[in-house]
Each structure stands twice: as C-alpha cells, then as structure tokens.
Motif scaffolding. Sequence first.
Motif, mmCIF file in Angstrom:
data_model
loop_
_atom_site.group_PDB
_atom_site.id
_atom_site.type_symbol
_atom_site.label_atom_id
_atom_site.label_comp_id
_atom_site.label_asym_id
_atom_site.label_seq_id
_atom_site.Cartn_x
_atom_site.Cartn_y
_atom_site.Cartn_z
ATOM 1 N N TYR A 145 -72.245 34.647 40.044
ATOM 2 C CA TYR A 145 -72.456 33.260 39.604
ATOM 3 C C TYR A 145 -73.919 32.862 39.826
ATOM 4 C CZ TYR A 145 -71.861 28.258 38.954
ATOM 5 O OH TYR A 145 -71.991 26.969 38.493
ATOM 6 N N THR A 146 -74.476 33.264 40.968
ATOM 7 C CA THR A 146 -75.885 32.949 41.274
ATOM 8 C C THR A 146 -76.808 33.577 40.229
ATOM 9 O OG1 THR A 146 -75.344 32.918 43.639
ATOM 10 C CG2 THR A 146 -77.679 33.103 43.071
ATOM 11 N N ILE A 147 -76.546 34.842 39.893
ATOM 12 C CA ILE A 147 -77.396 35.520 38.892
ATOM 13 C C ILE A 147 -77.279 34.797 37.550
ATOM 14 C CG2 ILE A 147 -77.766 37.670 37.609
ATOM 15 C CD1 ILE A 147 -76.697 39.179 40.114
ATOM 16 N N ARG A 148 -76.034 34.512 37.151
ATOM 17 C CA ARG A 148 -75.796 33.850 35.848
ATOM 18 C C ARG A 148 -76.483 32.483 35.809
ATOM 19 N NH1 ARG A 148 -71.841 30.140 34.549
ATOM 20 N NH2 ARG A 148 -70.708 30.308 32.569
ATOM 21 N N LYS A 152 -79.738 32.790 33.889
ATOM 22 C CA LYS A 152 -79.132 32.351 32.613
ATOM 23 C C LYS A 152 -78.406 33.473 31.870
ATOM 24 C CE LYS A 152 -81.166 28.400 33.295
ATOM 25 N NZ LYS A 152 -80.561 27.749 34.430
ATOM 26 N N LYS A 153 -78.300 34.630 32.482
ATOM 27 C CA LYS A 153 -77.555 35.735 31.881
ATOM 28 C C LYS A 153 -77.329 36.797 32.958
ATOM 29 C CE LYS A 153 -81.587 38.358 30.342
ATOM 30 N NZ LYS A 153 -82.222 39.105 29.280
ATOM 31 N N ILE A 154 -76.465 37.744 32.667
ATOM 32 C CA ILE A 154 -76.307 38.907 33.561
ATOM 33 C C ILE A 154 -76.638 40.184 32.773
ATOM 34 C CG2 ILE A 154 -74.717 40.210 35.033
ATOM 35 C CD1 ILE A 154 -73.155 37.550 35.464
ATOM 36 N N MET A 265 -82.156 37.652 46.423
ATOM 37 C CA MET A 265 -80.851 37.233 46.945
ATOM 38 C C MET A 265 -80.559 37.992 48.241
ATOM 39 S SD MET A 265 -78.769 37.237 43.308
ATOM 40 C CE MET A 265 -77.175 36.891 44.057
ATOM 41 N N HIS A 266 -79.630 37.456 49.017
ATOM 42 C CA HIS A 266 -79.174 38.109 50.252
ATOM 43 C C HIS A 266 -77.824 37.482 50.575
ATOM 44 C CE1 HIS A 266 -78.947 39.657 54.285
ATOM 45 N NE2 HIS A 266 -80.198 40.072 54.323
ATOM 46 N N LYS A 288 -79.478 28.921 48.069
ATOM 47 C CA LYS A 288 -78.749 28.409 46.909
ATOM 48 C C LYS A 288 -77.476 29.247 46.685
ATOM 49 C CE LYS A 288 -80.649 25.967 43.084
ATOM 50 N NZ LYS A 288 -81.537 25.952 41.938
ATOM 51 N N GLN A 289 -77.629 30.549 46.881
ATOM 52 C CA GLN A 289 -76.504 31.487 46.753
ATOM 53 C C GLN A 289 -75.365 31.070 47.700
ATOM 54 O OE1 GLN A 289 -78.116 35.315 47.739
ATOM 55 N NE2 GLN A 289 -76.194 36.415 47.492
ATOM 56 N N ALA A 290 -75.720 30.734 48.942
ATOM 57 C CA ALA A 290 -74.696 30.296 49.909
ATOM 58 C C ALA A 290 -74.049 28.983 49.453
ATOM 59 C CB ALA A 290 -75.321 30.128 51.289
#
Length: 310
Positions: A145-148, A152-154, A265-266, A288-290
């Motif tokens: 979800y974070t990557i998307r 804006k895409k995977i 990311m981590h 943000k990922q968390a």
Amino acid sequence: MSNSFFQKDIVSVRDFDKQKFETVFQATDKIIGMNQNERREIVRGKTLGYLFFEPSTRTRLSFEAAMASIGGTSLGIADASSSSAKKGESLADTVKIMSLYSDVLVLRHQLDGSSRFAAEISEKPLINAGSGTEEHPTQAILDLYTIRKEKKKIDGLKVGIVGDLKYGRTVYSLLYALSNYNVDVKLISPPSLKIRADSTYEIRKKLQYTETSDLEENLDDLDVIYVTRIQKERFADIEEYVKVRGSYKIGPELVNKIKDDAIIMHPLPRLDEISPEIDSTKQAKYFKQAQYGKDTRAALLALILNENGI
Ligand code: CP
C-alpha cells in the motif's frame, strides 16, 4: 454475495492475488476518506483479541488503534509471560479461550507454522501478525500500500531489499506479495544472510530477482529501497551475528546516490541501518509506512468482520 475476506483467516500472503490486494487497498482508501462518525460505525460492537508471544510496538498498537478507529474494542495478551502460558497452558487452549472472548484474533508467535496451527483451532478468523521467520502478511499489505500510494504504481518499479534476508519474515511476505506484480527486485545482503534456499524455488517461479552484497553500487537505479534490521534474536550462534551486524548503514552520503524520487522504507524497528539524519529527507517513508499500517489493518478488519465489506 459476501466479500471474499468475510470470516477468513489471514495466515499467508501466498493466499493473495492482485485482486485481493486491490480490494484491501480500495477499502483502505475508502476508510481514510470517511469522517470519524462514519468510520466508528464500521465494526461497532465487535472485539479484537490479540495474543503476542513476541515483542511488538507497531503491529499490536496499530491493530488496537485500527480497531478503535472503526468503532470496535480490543483485549489481549501483550506479553505472554504475564499469561497462563507461563504456567504451561498450551497455545491451542490459549487460542480457544481467546476465541470465546473475541470476534477476530491476532497472533504473533516465535514458531514457524504457529499461525496456521492456531487458525485451525480458532473458531474465529485469525490474522498472522508474525510467525517465526516465516511470514508477516499484514506487513506486506501495508508495504505494498505504501509503494502504491507513494509511487502511484507498483508494476514497472525496481525494488531493492537490503539487510537480513535470511531471518526477516517481512522479507518473505514482501517477496511473495511482489511476485503478483511486474517488478525487478535486487536482493542486497551479506552472503551469510541471503534468502533461504527452501524459499527460492517458489519465489523464482514468479519473480525476477538478482542477488548482491554490494549496497553502494546498486542504489542508483532503485525506485524503492526497503531496508531491514539484522535479526539478532534469530541467530543460533551470536558470533555469526557479530560478523554481520552493522553491515549496511544508510546515511546522508548514500542518500545522495539514490534517485530523487526513490522511497526508503523499513518495517521497523531499526537499529543503526538507517541514520536518524535521513528521517527528514523527502525519500524517507518509513514513518508514513507505519501510519499506513493502521489504515490497512482497519480495512482488513472491516472486510473480515462485515459480510458486505465497506
Ligand atoms: N514491523 C513490525 O512488525 O514492528 P513491531 O515488531 O514493532 O510490531
């Protein structure tokens, strides 16, 4: 027709395809877009029961925060040493008891296979919150979800995964998840911490990846740099840990070598593999990922507990 997550266990990300990820992502976007009053009606009156046999900050608290944000409540065991497991109660009995008091269970346990076993015992849907070195499926959901969200895409991205690829369960869930997409993956680890041979056959069937131990030479074309902690607690021999600790450190000089629009990311917690100086850079997305962890877990709980989804 009920949504495909309704009353289902989440044990492995291998049970997901692109459509299932998209269902969770869309539910997440929908929840984020709701006002607080709408959100609090989603699972009103439902209870989440958590059982953590290993330490956690983000996973347990984000599940609790997620459940509260959509109107439910949580109860559970944050530290197994304060439960009757300490007196010798079996995992099976602990799970049976917790499923009497809850509508959905969340389990973290140090043994591979623990979640699959517990899901068979539980009368309520069970979510794997980390099973040994095996998997951490909700982490992979929030990672994708974070990557998307941030890229804006995977599909089409170059993803580097750095650090302890042997013991890091988030790595396996992420690789299984990424194998549903058209991505180029670089695995960057010390030679002794390459991904486990028993998993390479399955991963290679669906995913293109290369392996290297050189971080600096392999950063410049990456869109996503996913850094992991060396998992001291999983080493049978502490001398082997001492040999590899501190292998990779992302500091300001390395960030200067990455693409301007790359994301770092981590899964956290971090030790010294990402310098705090990086936190304020535009590429740093781990906090943000968390945050997305709470949002995606709220969506997953809503889908599991509501027949018609959200
Ligand atoms: N990423 C993650 O699983 O963090 P915790 O161990 O703090 O739950």
